[in-house]
Scaffold this motif. Sequence first.
Motif, PDB file in Angstrom:
ATOM      1  N   THR A  62       4.378   2.736  -6.091  1.00 55.97           N
ATOM      2  CA  THR A  62       4.543   1.168  -6.974  1.00 55.97           C
ATOM      3  C   THR A  62       5.713   0.600  -6.368  1.00 55.97           C
ATOM      4  O   THR A  62       5.634  -0.711  -6.403  1.00 55.97           O
ATOM      5  N   LEU A  63       6.789   1.375  -5.919  1.00 59.38           N
ATOM      6  CA  LEU A  63       7.890   0.552  -5.305  1.00 59.38           C
ATOM      7  C   LEU A  63       7.415  -0.039  -3.907  1.00 59.38           C
ATOM      8  O   LEU A  63       7.468  -1.127  -3.609  1.00 59.38           O
ATOM      9  N   ILE A  64       6.755   0.730  -3.107  1.00 58.17           N
ATOM     10  CA  ILE A  64       6.231   0.330  -1.847  1.00 58.17           C
ATOM     11  C   ILE A  64       5.521  -0.833  -1.904  1.00 58.17           C
ATOM     12  O   ILE A  64       5.556  -1.773  -1.070  1.00 58.17           O
ATOM     13  N   LEU A  65       4.325  -0.784  -2.814  1.00 54.98           N
ATOM     14  CA  LEU A  65       3.536  -1.971  -2.804  1.00 54.98           C
ATOM     15  C   LEU A  65       3.915  -3.224  -3.482  1.00 54.98           C
ATOM     16  O   LEU A  65       3.374  -4.304  -3.393  1.00 54.98           O
ATOM     17  N   ASN A  66       5.027  -3.249  -4.293  1.00 55.64           N
ATOM     18  CA  ASN A  66       5.443  -4.129  -5.096  1.00 55.64           C
ATOM     19  C   ASN A  66       6.645  -4.946  -4.979  1.00 55.64           C
ATOM     20  O   ASN A  66       7.170  -5.876  -4.994  1.00 55.64           O
ATOM     21  N   GLU A  67       7.721  -3.892  -4.477  1.00 52.30           N
ATOM     22  CA  GLU A  67       9.308  -4.117  -4.382  1.00 52.30           C
ATOM     23  C   GLU A  67       9.496  -5.002  -2.865  1.00 52.30           C
ATOM     24  O   GLU A  67       9.509  -4.090  -2.077  1.00 52.30           O
ATOM     25  N   PRO A  68      10.183  -5.948  -2.854  1.00 55.75           N
ATOM     26  CA  PRO A  68      10.636  -6.293  -1.635  1.00 55.75           C
ATOM     27  C   PRO A  68      11.764  -5.676  -1.106  1.00 55.75           C
ATOM     28  O   PRO A  68      12.553  -5.176  -2.111  1.00 55.75           O
ATOM     29  N   LEU A  71      12.363  -3.568   6.247  1.00 51.99           N
ATOM     30  CA  LEU A  71      11.141  -2.926   6.712  1.00 51.99           C
ATOM     31  C   LEU A  71      11.401  -1.362   6.948  1.00 51.99           C
ATOM     32  O   LEU A  71      10.409  -0.659   7.019  1.00 51.99           O
ATOM     33  N   GLU A  72      12.713  -1.036   7.293  1.00 52.63           N
ATOM     34  CA  GLU A  72      12.914   0.485   7.569  1.00 52.63           C
ATOM     35  C   GLU A  72      13.083   1.438   6.238  1.00 52.63           C
ATOM     36  O   GLU A  72      12.620   2.503   6.261  1.00 52.63           O
ATOM     37  N   THR A  73      13.541   0.691   5.309  1.00 55.13           N
ATOM     38  CA  THR A  73      13.163   1.251   3.778  1.00 55.13           C
ATOM     39  C   THR A  73      11.835   1.525   3.570  1.00 55.13           C
ATOM     40  O   THR A  73      11.544   2.645   3.201  1.00 55.13           O
ATOM     41  N   GLU A  74      11.104   0.657   3.931  1.00 56.43           N
ATOM     42  CA  GLU A  74       9.537   0.975   3.360  1.00 56.43           C
ATOM     43  C   GLU A  74       9.076   2.276   4.492  1.00 56.43           C
ATOM     44  O   GLU A  74       8.167   2.866   3.911  1.00 56.43           O
ATOM     45  N   ALA A  75       9.404   2.185   5.711  1.00 57.21           N
ATOM     46  CA  ALA A  75       8.889   3.157   6.394  1.00 57.21           C
ATOM     47  C   ALA A  75       9.552   4.335   5.840  1.00 57.21           C
ATOM     48  O   ALA A  75       8.664   5.489   5.761  1.00 57.21           O
ATOM     49  N   GLN A 113       3.647  -0.088   9.403  1.00 58.56           N
ATOM     50  CA  GLN A 113       4.909  -0.351   9.711  1.00 58.56           C
ATOM     51  C   GLN A 113       5.321  -0.408  11.281  1.00 58.56           C
ATOM     52  O   GLN A 113       6.212  -1.166  11.540  1.00 58.56           O
ATOM     53  N   GLY A 114       4.542  -0.005  12.097  1.00 59.32           N
ATOM     54  CA  GLY A 114       4.397  -0.031  13.475  1.00 59.32           C
ATOM     55  C   GLY A 114       3.899  -1.528  13.846  1.00 59.32           C
ATOM     56  O   GLY A 114       4.524  -2.527  14.260  1.00 59.32           O
ATOM     57  N   GLY A 115       2.549  -1.608  13.873  1.00 58.73           N
ATOM     58  CA  GLY A 115       1.774  -2.648  14.428  1.00 58.73           C
ATOM     59  C   GLY A 115       2.139  -3.927  13.383  1.00 58.73           C
ATOM     60  O   GLY A 115       2.658  -5.028  14.136  1.00 58.73           O
ATOM     61  N   GLY A 116       2.121  -3.748  12.303  1.00 57.05           N
ATOM     62  CA  GLY A 116       2.528  -4.818  11.272  1.00 57.05           C
ATOM     63  C   GLY A 116       3.710  -5.427  11.288  1.00 57.05           C
ATOM     64  O   GLY A 116       3.978  -6.586  11.285  1.00 57.05           O
ATOM     65  N   ARG A 117       4.788  -4.398  10.912  1.00 50.48           N
ATOM     66  CA  ARG A 117       6.263  -4.850  10.852  1.00 50.48           C
ATOM     67  C   ARG A 117       6.940  -4.859  12.078  1.00 50.48           C
ATOM     68  O   ARG A 117       7.996  -5.302  12.139  1.00 50.48           O
ATOM     69  N   GLY A 118       6.472  -4.074  12.939  1.00 52.51           N
ATOM     70  CA  GLY A 118       7.137  -4.249  14.503  1.00 52.51           C
ATOM     71  C   GLY A 118       8.380  -2.858  14.661  1.00 52.51           C
ATOM     72  O   GLY A 118       8.783  -3.234  15.548  1.00 52.51           O
ATOM     73  N   ILE A 155     -10.635 -10.727  -1.831  1.00 54.24           N
ATOM     74  CA  ILE A 155      -9.855 -11.740  -2.196  1.00 54.24           C
ATOM     75  C   ILE A 155     -10.559 -12.059  -3.634  1.00 54.24           C
ATOM     76  O   ILE A 155      -9.488 -12.330  -4.454  1.00 54.24           O
ATOM     77  N   ALA A 156     -11.553 -12.125  -4.069  1.00 53.30           N
ATOM     78  CA  ALA A 156     -12.159 -12.057  -5.204  1.00 53.30           C
ATOM     79  C   ALA A 156     -11.761 -11.285  -6.373  1.00 53.30           C
ATOM     80  O   ALA A 156     -11.743 -11.413  -7.477  1.00 53.30           O
ATOM     81  N   GLU A 157     -11.581  -9.916  -5.878  1.00 48.95           N
ATOM     82  CA  GLU A 157     -11.499  -8.933  -6.909  1.00 48.95           C
ATOM     83  C   GLU A 157     -10.198  -8.254  -7.402  1.00 48.95           C
ATOM     84  O   GLU A 157     -10.341  -7.318  -8.127  1.00 48.95           O
ATOM     85  N   ARG A 158      -9.369  -8.468  -6.414  1.00 51.04           N
ATOM     86  CA  ARG A 158      -8.117  -7.647  -6.747  1.00 51.04           C
ATOM     87  C   ARG A 158      -6.999  -8.586  -6.778  1.00 51.04           C
ATOM     88  O   ARG A 158      -6.652  -9.832  -6.351  1.00 51.04           O
ATOM     89  N   ASN A 159      -5.876  -8.008  -7.739  1.00 51.28           N
ATOM     90  CA  ASN A 159      -4.587  -8.741  -7.496  1.00 51.28           C
ATOM     91  C   ASN A 159      -3.944  -8.333  -6.138  1.00 51.28           C
ATOM     92  O   ASN A 159      -3.624  -6.936  -6.025  1.00 51.28           O
ATOM     93  N   LEU A 160      -3.669  -8.988  -5.414  1.00 50.92           N
ATOM     94  CA  LEU A 160      -3.123  -8.429  -4.085  1.00 50.92           C
ATOM     95  C   LEU A 160      -1.783  -7.892  -4.115  1.00 50.92           C
ATOM     96  O   LEU A 160      -0.829  -8.534  -4.689  1.00 50.92           O
ATOM     97  N   ASP A 161      -1.513  -6.865  -3.489  1.00 55.28           N
ATOM     98  CA  ASP A 161      -0.220  -6.216  -3.341  1.00 55.28           C
ATOM     99  C   ASP A 161       0.526  -6.903  -1.954  1.00 55.28           C
ATOM    100  O   ASP A 161      -0.141  -7.736  -1.278  1.00 55.28           O
ATOM    101  N   ARG A 162       1.732  -6.344  -1.974  1.00 54.15           N
ATOM    102  CA  ARG A 162       2.599  -6.805  -1.049  1.00 54.15           C
ATOM    103  C   ARG A 162       1.948  -6.913   0.401  1.00 54.15           C
ATOM    104  O   ARG A 162       2.308  -7.788   1.265  1.00 54.15           O
ATOM    105  N   PHE A 163       1.364  -5.673   0.860  1.00 54.46           N
ATOM    106  CA  PHE A 163       0.588  -5.781   2.162  1.00 54.46           C
ATOM    107  C   PHE A 163      -0.601  -6.875   2.111  1.00 54.46           C
ATOM    108  O   PHE A 163      -0.683  -7.672   3.049  1.00 54.46           O
ATOM    109  N   GLU A 164      -1.531  -6.711   0.999  1.00 50.09           N
ATOM    110  CA  GLU A 164      -2.584  -7.676   1.032  1.00 50.09           C
ATOM    111  C   GLU A 164      -2.187  -9.124   1.019  1.00 50.09           C
ATOM    112  O   GLU A 164      -2.941  -9.928   1.386  1.00 50.09           O
TER     113      GLU A 164
END
Length: 214
Positions: A62-68, A71-75, A113-118, A155-164
């Motif tokens: 829940t934290l990872i998908l929603n909380e800003p 990037l290293e905290t996320e990893a 975290q690698g490809g996307g965040r760098g 796009i039509a079916e979800r509440n998009l999370d932080r990554f989406e």
Amino acid sequence: MTFQSSSQGSASHGKFITFEGIDGAGKSTHIDWLCHWLRSQGKEVVSTREPGGTPLGEKLRTLILNEPMHLETEALLVFAARREHLAEVIEPALARGAWVVSDRFTDATFAYQGGGRGISREKLQILETWTHGHLQPDLTLLFDLPLEVARQRIIAERNLDRFEREQAEFHERVRFAYLDRAAKSHGRIRTLQSDRTPEEIRQSLEEIIVTFCK
Ligand SMILES: Nc1ncnc2c1ncn2[C@@H]1O[C@H](COP(=O)(O)OP(=O)(O)O)[C@@H](O)[C@H]1O
Ligand SMILES: Cc1cn([C@H]2C[C@H](O)[C@@H](COP(=O)(O)OP(=O)(O)O)O2)c(=O)[nH]c1=O
């Protein structure tokens, strides 16, 4: 699972299968079918997911998908959730001979975290070794398709999370990090072309799994 210790190849251990791909690639659609098929072959199957799979891991999810966050905290949090998941679910299941099917695992970290965040591969490899240097999936199914097709599906079916909610360029980098990893995986990662009908994809999946089970 592939143990790099003396337990490798032991008949008493189960198998570890992971599903990967960009958001909307069709992983969830096919996981249930695979679990059902494996159970029909008499196997005990544990179906799980990352981030998550344990009570603590789901809180971290829940934290990872929603909380800003940095990037290293996320990893670090995805690996923290993974450590718990391994200790509480994956390792005990494999040790008693069950088959574990996980919706995402460490390939997702190298992709997002690698490809996307760098974050550098070297840093992620250190965390990977620390968390599960002794264990890798036996088989990974990578659902690959053009970004636009995946976007249209979710796009039509979800509440998009932080990554989406990330930009298209982020998801392109994730996709190509997955494909690069597949190319270097020595056959562990099998890529399924996923801009086809669910029936066509399932047929390819069945061919892969039947061969894998032989
Ligand atoms: N091959 C397919 N063709 C068209 N739509 C699909 C296909 N596979 C899945 N979908 C739909 O696309 C959406 C995302 O699929 P899902 O399995 O949830 O993806 P993921 O778990 O990879 O994010 C769902 O609405 C699902 O019904
Ligand atoms: C396992 C993992 C997932 N993620 C991200 C990718 C996904 O966008 C998100 C959740 O994955 P997922 O469960 O596929 O989302 P959904 O339930 O919406 O289909 O977590 C990472 O960034 N790193 C990781 O290591």
